[in-house]
Design an enzyme around this catalytic site. Sequence first.
Site, PDB file in Angstrom:
ATOM      1  N   CYS A  16      36.077  36.636  46.031  1.00  0.00           N
ATOM      2  CA  CYS A  16      35.366  35.308  45.247  1.00  0.00           C
ATOM      3  C   CYS A  16      34.662  34.704  44.726  1.00  0.00           C
ATOM      4  O   CYS A  16      34.334  34.372  43.783  1.00  0.00           O
ATOM      5  CB  CYS A  16      34.763  34.831  47.238  1.00  0.00           C
ATOM      6  SG  CYS A  16      35.367  33.787  47.856  1.00  0.00           S
ATOM      7  N   CYS A  41      32.709  25.149  48.591  1.00  0.00           N
ATOM      8  CA  CYS A  41      34.316  24.778  48.524  1.00  0.00           C
ATOM      9  C   CYS A  41      33.815  25.223  50.576  1.00  0.00           C
ATOM     10  O   CYS A  41      34.647  24.289  50.595  1.00  0.00           O
ATOM     11  CB  CYS A  41      34.752  26.391  48.787  1.00  0.00           C
ATOM     12  SG  CYS A  41      35.096  26.142  46.997  1.00  0.00           S
ATOM     13  N   CYS A  95      27.457  61.436  70.742  1.00  0.00           N
ATOM     14  CA  CYS A  95      27.014  61.017  70.804  1.00  0.00           C
ATOM     15  C   CYS A  95      26.761  59.265  71.512  1.00  0.00           C
ATOM     16  O   CYS A  95      26.410  59.452  72.502  1.00  0.00           O
ATOM     17  CB  CYS A  95      25.875  60.539  69.657  1.00  0.00           C
ATOM     18  SG  CYS A  95      25.611  62.079  68.843  1.00  0.00           S
TER      19      CYS A  95
END
Lengths: 252, 105
Positions: A213, A171, A70
């Site tokens: 994290c 942070c 495709c």
Amino acid sequence: MIRCVTVLAIGLGTPAAAAGDRQSGYEIMGPELRAMQDDEAANPGMLWVTEGAALWVAPEGAANRSCASCHGDAAQSMAGVAARYPAWNEAGQGPIDLTGRIGLCRTRHQGAAALARDSRALVALAAFVTRQSDGLPIAPDPDPRLAATREKGKALFETRMGQLNLACADCHDDAAGGQLAAATIPQGHPTGYPQYRLQWEGMGGLHRRFENCMSGVRAEPFGAGSPEYIALEAFLMSRAAGLPVEAPAVRP
Amino acid sequence: MVAMVNIPETVTAGTVVEVKILISHPMETGFRTGPDGTLVPRNIIPEFRCLYGGEEVFRAEIFPAVAANPFLSFFLRAEQTAEVELLWTDEAGQEHSEARLLTVQ
């Protein structure tokens, strides 16, 4: 006393100044790691890209079609795609990330069995598609229906969570450029996912990084592919708009 | 995908060429436990060799401390047009070799 205050002001000022000036995590890596990313022959992420290139042309599923059947030549059809995602999924009436889109293509158009999000094949395909945007600036999809998703992502980015009660922004906005033990805290721009992390000894997507994290701040991770992570990804990509895509990136 | 090999194709006689190879391999140390709590058997590539025109020009012993997907780079002096063969076997018994023709002008 005045001297003390000055020192403190400089100490706090440096990370904030860095946050105003956006930079990829590449900029804060050592010369060895940068060399590893820059040299195609040494960048282990290229193993996944090469695998993805083979999968791109391999017919799959009941339809016996490959991605190339495709989409043709990925260098043409996929250039800039990874720089634009997450996008709006008309069929599902919601936002979708690149990995989710590849998975949907596979089940809907190829009639093949779904691949696990962290499977080698799906990560390799995502790495190959992302490679076609290497060096292009991140250009978030302008579809207005994504605005609410980005808002939700921004709110999540600024929400404190977990036993350590930290938000991403604590942070990656406020302390970016500072130190977390031996590591320099990056600004958290998703410029090079899927990326090869030495820590993982392998390639992984942005959602895998989110999981790291979140467990790091001792929060319960939302799960790869969850609406929360897609919202966060949509916000982060708009926050990183204009920075070049690094595909494949290498990080410590 | 097993490995990515990078060797110049055509060089002048006497040139020192760099051979670079990146091997896709888990380099399982044998010290890790799997999901069921038992040790994952060690599977590293203990030895890697390079033949140039059938003659061994480089050999490396590799140990469990080497990370997954090892990258090796070394130099050889191009003296004649010949095949550069890279050979390795892992501890699961998988043998691999890659060959590239180095043309000397």
